[in-house]
Motif scaffolding. Sequence first.
Motif, short mmCIF file in Angstrom:
data_model
loop_
_atom_site.label_atom_id
_atom_site.label_comp_id
_atom_site.label_asym_id
_atom_site.label_seq_id
_atom_site.Cartn_x
_atom_site.Cartn_y
_atom_site.Cartn_z
N PRO A 181 -19.98 59.97 -41.84
CA PRO A 181 -20.64 58.80 -42.42
C PRO A 181 -22.09 59.11 -42.82
O PRO A 181 -22.78 59.84 -42.12
CB PRO A 181 -20.60 57.78 -41.29
CG PRO A 181 -20.66 58.61 -40.05
CD PRO A 181 -19.89 59.86 -40.36
N GLN A 182 -22.53 58.51 -43.91
CA GLN A 182 -23.88 58.73 -44.40
C GLN A 182 -24.73 57.47 -44.38
O GLN A 182 -25.92 57.52 -44.68
CB GLN A 182 -23.83 59.29 -45.82
CG GLN A 182 -23.09 60.62 -45.91
CD GLN A 182 -23.06 61.19 -47.31
OE1 GLN A 182 -23.63 60.62 -48.23
NE2 GLN A 182 -22.39 62.32 -47.49
N THR A 183 -24.12 56.34 -44.06
CA THR A 183 -24.83 55.06 -44.04
C THR A 183 -24.39 54.26 -42.82
O THR A 183 -23.41 54.59 -42.15
CB THR A 183 -24.50 54.22 -45.30
OG1 THR A 183 -23.08 53.95 -45.30
CG2 THR A 183 -24.89 54.96 -46.57
N ARG A 184 -25.10 53.16 -42.57
CA ARG A 184 -24.68 52.27 -41.49
C ARG A 184 -23.32 51.65 -41.77
O ARG A 184 -22.49 51.51 -40.88
CB ARG A 184 -25.74 51.18 -41.26
CG ARG A 184 -26.93 51.67 -40.45
CD ARG A 184 -27.96 50.59 -40.18
NE ARG A 184 -28.78 50.98 -39.04
CZ ARG A 184 -29.81 51.80 -39.10
NH1 ARG A 184 -30.15 52.33 -40.28
NH2 ARG A 184 -30.51 52.10 -38.02
N MET A 185 -23.06 51.30 -43.04
CA MET A 185 -21.73 50.74 -43.34
C MET A 185 -20.67 51.81 -43.17
O MET A 185 -19.53 51.52 -42.75
CB MET A 185 -21.69 50.13 -44.74
CG MET A 185 -22.01 51.04 -45.89
SD MET A 185 -22.03 50.08 -47.45
CE MET A 185 -22.60 51.33 -48.59
N GLY A 186 -21.04 53.08 -43.42
CA GLY A 186 -20.12 54.17 -43.19
C GLY A 186 -19.82 54.34 -41.70
O GLY A 186 -18.68 54.63 -41.31
N ARG A 192 -13.92 51.52 -37.38
CA ARG A 192 -12.72 50.69 -37.59
C ARG A 192 -11.49 51.56 -37.83
O ARG A 192 -10.41 51.32 -37.29
CB ARG A 192 -12.94 49.75 -38.77
CG ARG A 192 -13.92 48.62 -38.52
CD ARG A 192 -13.93 47.63 -39.69
NE ARG A 192 -14.94 46.60 -39.50
CZ ARG A 192 -16.15 46.62 -40.05
NH1 ARG A 192 -16.49 47.62 -40.86
NH2 ARG A 192 -17.02 45.65 -39.81
N GLN A 193 -11.67 52.58 -38.67
CA GLN A 193 -10.55 53.45 -39.00
C GLN A 193 -10.07 54.22 -37.77
O GLN A 193 -8.85 54.41 -37.57
CB GLN A 193 -10.96 54.44 -40.11
CG GLN A 193 -9.80 55.31 -40.60
CD GLN A 193 -8.65 54.48 -41.14
OE1 GLN A 193 -8.86 53.62 -41.99
NE2 GLN A 193 -7.44 54.72 -40.63
N PHE A 195 -10.19 53.29 -34.59
CA PHE A 195 -9.43 52.43 -33.68
C PHE A 195 -8.08 52.05 -34.28
O PHE A 195 -7.06 52.00 -33.57
CB PHE A 195 -10.24 51.18 -33.32
CG PHE A 195 -11.49 51.48 -32.54
CD1 PHE A 195 -11.44 52.32 -31.44
CD2 PHE A 195 -12.71 50.95 -32.91
CE1 PHE A 195 -12.60 52.61 -30.71
CE2 PHE A 195 -13.86 51.23 -32.20
CZ PHE A 195 -13.80 52.07 -31.10
N GLN A 196 -8.06 51.81 -35.58
CA GLN A 196 -6.79 51.49 -36.23
C GLN A 196 -5.84 52.69 -36.17
O GLN A 196 -4.64 52.54 -35.91
CB GLN A 196 -7.02 51.08 -37.69
CG GLN A 196 -5.75 50.62 -38.42
CD GLN A 196 -5.11 49.43 -37.73
OE1 GLN A 196 -5.73 48.38 -37.58
NE2 GLN A 196 -3.86 49.58 -37.31
N SER A 197 -6.38 53.87 -36.40
CA SER A 197 -5.55 55.08 -36.35
C SER A 197 -4.95 55.29 -34.96
O SER A 197 -3.81 55.73 -34.82
CB SER A 197 -6.38 56.31 -36.75
OG SER A 197 -6.78 56.22 -38.10
N ALA A 198 -5.74 54.97 -33.93
CA ALA A 198 -5.24 55.11 -32.57
C ALA A 198 -4.09 54.14 -32.31
O ALA A 198 -3.10 54.50 -31.65
CB ALA A 198 -6.37 54.88 -31.56
N MET A 247 -16.02 45.85 -32.42
CA MET A 247 -15.41 45.81 -31.09
C MET A 247 -14.65 44.52 -30.83
O MET A 247 -13.57 44.53 -30.22
CB MET A 247 -16.49 46.04 -30.02
CG MET A 247 -17.20 47.37 -30.12
SD MET A 247 -16.06 48.77 -30.03
CE MET A 247 -17.18 50.14 -30.31
N ASP A 248 -15.19 43.41 -31.28
CA ASP A 248 -14.49 42.13 -31.08
C ASP A 248 -13.16 42.12 -31.82
O ASP A 248 -12.17 41.55 -31.34
CB ASP A 248 -15.36 40.96 -31.56
CG ASP A 248 -16.56 40.69 -30.65
OD1 ASP A 248 -16.63 41.32 -29.57
OD2 ASP A 248 -17.41 39.86 -31.02
N ALA A 249 -13.11 42.73 -32.99
CA ALA A 249 -11.87 42.77 -33.78
C ALA A 249 -10.77 43.53 -33.06
O ALA A 249 -9.58 43.24 -33.24
CB ALA A 249 -12.13 43.39 -35.15
N PHE A 250 -11.17 44.51 -32.22
CA PHE A 250 -10.18 45.30 -31.48
C PHE A 250 -10.16 44.95 -29.99
O PHE A 250 -9.53 45.65 -29.19
CB PHE A 250 -10.46 46.79 -31.67
CG PHE A 250 -10.17 47.29 -33.06
CD1 PHE A 250 -8.89 47.72 -33.40
CD2 PHE A 250 -11.15 47.31 -34.05
CE1 PHE A 250 -8.60 48.16 -34.68
CE2 PHE A 250 -10.88 47.75 -35.34
CZ PHE A 250 -9.59 48.17 -35.66
#
Length: 390
Positions: A181-186, A192-193, A195-198, A247-250
């Motif tokens: 990642p190069q940014t905070r949004m990154g 997110r990716q 945790f979803q991948s896990a 974190m709340d989403a997961f």
Amino acid sequence: MISWFLSMQAMASTVAIVNTTIIPVSSPVQEQSTILFEDGLIVAVGQDVKVPDGATIFDGTDQYVMPGLIDVHSHMGVYPWPSARAHGDGNEATDPVTARVRAEDSFKVEDPALSRARAGGITTIQVLPGSANLIGGETVTLKLRPARTLEGLKFEGAPRGIKMACGENPKRVYSGDENGPQTRMGNLAYMRQVFQSAQDYEERRAGKNPPPMDHNQETILDVLNGEVRVHIHCYRHDDIEGIYRVMDAFDIQVASFQHALEAYKVRDIIIEHGTSIATWPDWWGFKMEAYDATPYNATLFKQAGGVVALHSDSANTIQRMYTEAAKQQRYGLTEEQVLEMITLDPAKQLGIEEKVGTLEVGKHADIAMFNKRPLDAYTLVVKTWIDGEL
């Protein structure tokens, strides 16, 4: 002969410190009192304690006894003395996610800094990987016993922990990587990716053709299942809010924000989430995200009802944690509140408060003895016991 006598004292199974001022942290100060410990555990505290025959007795006259200090953020052992590139084993900066690595696998038991910390009354530390990666790896909680092996240092029964990071550090480390990642949004998108991948990996593992074992994914699943305490390196209040969005989403519980220099701005949100903070008394300004700090940070968070651990993040500062902590009295906290932040609160953060952090019957005999009140500017640690051993 002297060294033999001292070693025999250190190994005595029943020990009493008598005629001393005891600061239990969990209850009022007791003067002219005795603390008795046997086989590594506290068995009695008070003014009417009877010392059994054969006990090793230490005269605590004009001394002050309190729980051993706990530092929740240390890199001793993984960045041991002498500081050299060859000794730098705290950051596996090869990928933004290295959940599979463990700080214990880098830890140098012979780091000279450990004995210096012990001489400063430190009895327990959490050693973390560095903050290069979004998920840097597992932490390890240790007792600072003189030991030859890592197993001899481990805090038995301490919960697992994992180090994560957000903000400037992962941005900087992976700024030249086209995958970021190069940014905070990154940063947050990457998390997110992960945790979803896990979760996807877990489904495939339960299927007819499971994928090969992936230790990164297995550790992340343990995080998702609440088996590992999550400690996140984070400075800015918008980063804290962003972490909670992920974190709340997961449904992941954040155990602590480490450093947390802008926690004062969102202390209500952090406390509502059941998260503690670990911070310095007054470090600031060493990078952009550390500029909007205030030495009132810990005070404001503590007064709002939060759990606050003062940490060192330094093999030098850890030697004088009590003096660093004393600064907080200048910013509105009582002696009792300040002492909680280097004993009971860090124990709560690590999930070991039933064993250490206060001087109570049944807890580990982890004890620091001072020649003046612990927050006096001229005080010194004169003795440290860990599991009842001097």
